[in-house]
Write an enzyme that holds these catalytic residues in place. Sequence first.
Site, mmCIF file in Angstrom:
data_model
loop_
_atom_site.group_PDB
_atom_site.id
_atom_site.type_symbol
_atom_site.label_atom_id
_atom_site.label_comp_id
_atom_site.label_asym_id
_atom_site.label_seq_id
_atom_site.Cartn_x
_atom_site.Cartn_y
_atom_site.Cartn_z
ATOM 1 N N ILE A 64 32.400 38.954 -4.332
ATOM 2 C CA ILE A 64 33.422 39.894 -3.866
ATOM 3 C C ILE A 64 34.690 39.077 -3.605
ATOM 4 O O ILE A 64 34.694 38.201 -2.738
ATOM 5 C CB ILE A 64 32.998 40.627 -2.576
ATOM 6 C CG1 ILE A 64 31.698 41.419 -2.804
ATOM 7 C CG2 ILE A 64 34.115 41.539 -2.077
ATOM 8 C CD1 ILE A 64 31.828 42.586 -3.765
ATOM 9 N N HIS A 65 35.743 39.361 -4.360
ATOM 10 C CA HIS A 65 36.958 38.568 -4.159
ATOM 11 C C HIS A 65 38.257 39.327 -4.397
ATOM 12 O O HIS A 65 39.327 38.837 -4.061
ATOM 13 C CB HIS A 65 36.939 37.347 -5.087
ATOM 14 C CG HIS A 65 37.224 37.686 -6.524
ATOM 15 N ND1 HIS A 65 36.276 38.200 -7.364
ATOM 16 C CD2 HIS A 65 38.372 37.592 -7.245
ATOM 17 C CE1 HIS A 65 36.812 38.400 -8.555
ATOM 18 N NE2 HIS A 65 38.081 38.055 -8.515
ATOM 19 N N ARG A 66 38.208 40.519 -4.981
ATOM 20 C CA ARG A 66 39.453 41.209 -5.306
ATOM 21 C C ARG A 66 40.167 41.673 -4.035
ATOM 22 O O ARG A 66 39.528 42.119 -3.074
ATOM 23 C CB ARG A 66 39.185 42.411 -6.222
ATOM 24 C CG ARG A 66 38.844 42.001 -7.643
ATOM 25 C CD ARG A 66 38.790 43.197 -8.568
ATOM 26 N NE ARG A 66 38.470 42.769 -9.918
ATOM 27 C CZ ARG A 66 39.363 42.392 -10.826
ATOM 28 N NH1 ARG A 66 40.647 42.403 -10.503
ATOM 29 N NH2 ARG A 66 38.989 42.005 -12.030
ATOM 30 N N ARG A 109 39.276 33.135 -0.813
ATOM 31 C CA ARG A 109 39.931 34.296 -0.190
ATOM 32 C C ARG A 109 38.934 35.063 0.659
ATOM 33 O O ARG A 109 39.228 35.443 1.798
ATOM 34 C CB ARG A 109 40.513 35.213 -1.269
ATOM 35 C CG ARG A 109 41.174 36.477 -0.685
ATOM 36 C CD ARG A 109 41.495 37.514 -1.753
ATOM 37 N NE ARG A 109 42.450 37.007 -2.714
ATOM 38 C CZ ARG A 109 42.219 36.953 -4.016
ATOM 39 N NH1 ARG A 109 41.051 37.332 -4.501
ATOM 40 N NH2 ARG A 109 43.138 36.504 -4.829
#
Length: 358
Positions: free
Chosen positions: A203-205, A236
């Site tokens: 999960i990074h967006r 992030r």
Amino acid sequence: MRELAVVVGTRPEIIKMAPVIRAAEGRFDLHLVHTGQHYDPELSGTFFESLDLPTPDENLAIGSGTQAEQTGQALVGVESMLADRDPAAAIAQGDTNAVLSTALAAAKLPVAFGHVEAGLRSFDRTMPEEVNRVVSDHVADFSFAPTDQAVSHLESEGVTAGVFRTGNTVVDACREHAPLAAEHSTVRSDLGLAGEDYVVATIHRPSNTDDSDRLRAVVDTLDDADAPVVLPAHPRTRSVLDGMGYDPSGSLRLVDPLDYLDFLDLLANARVAVTDSGGIQEEASILEVPCLTVRPNTERPETVEAGVNELVGPETLAPRLEALLTDDAACAAMTGHPDLYGDGRAGERIVDVLAERV
């Protein structure tokens, strides 16, 4: 020998351009440029070594920053490189700021520009990646489209010249590297997962990480799963979770970013993948791992149409994940289409086109 400038900026670009670089060796004088958008060595630097790729000739070291900062700095660096070297062509892959910068710099000099993975569309202009895709496609001299649907998207926008359906280099990469990963990786035994069902998640967006309530709902679901969930945390994501004071206490294991071969082995043997990454949607389909994509849309619709990928929100992730972990038939129904993106010869086709036409 004619020179080919190859520009990469992120881990997925390095992976997907590896087959093109290998196919071009001996046919072009390669000049490899890394913009440094992924500047953590665990996300990019070690990949060149693990994939047995040449060390980049230049690293622009643009690092993090706003969309404008990253694009502007890469544009200046790539333009300077192209002007100094005047290669026969420049190529870039995907939808990052590095791709947009290369496309704009090449178009204005001009240097022939080849866009690898052209024609993908989410039809969501709130995604910076969608803007990058569209602009890059409309200035490209060579559009290397992975699927018939990508070709159709280009045609609907009036892009018909220089379009070549090649398949996706991600298939080449998976086929070349999965056996190496199986032979050399010890990641599953290191994590105590050998012989177990488990979930791999990424999960990074910003659409997920910039909304703390949304991100918490996703990671809470992963922490409450019926099987171990391994999430190699993008910087992030790690930063946001640390800022929230989030400390998983159940099934979720946050680990540092993994070497590519370790991640590939982890994904290949997972029961389910949970992601917001475009590339992992592709890789999961090739490796026949059911995929749940935490996004409202995808530029890989063929995976959804084939039934091997499903778009979910934080509120629907939990029941779908539970079903795939507990129901073998449901899990089996989301496999069986490893050939959606071609036959593993995309890199060769791309280089054949360039060798004939530049």
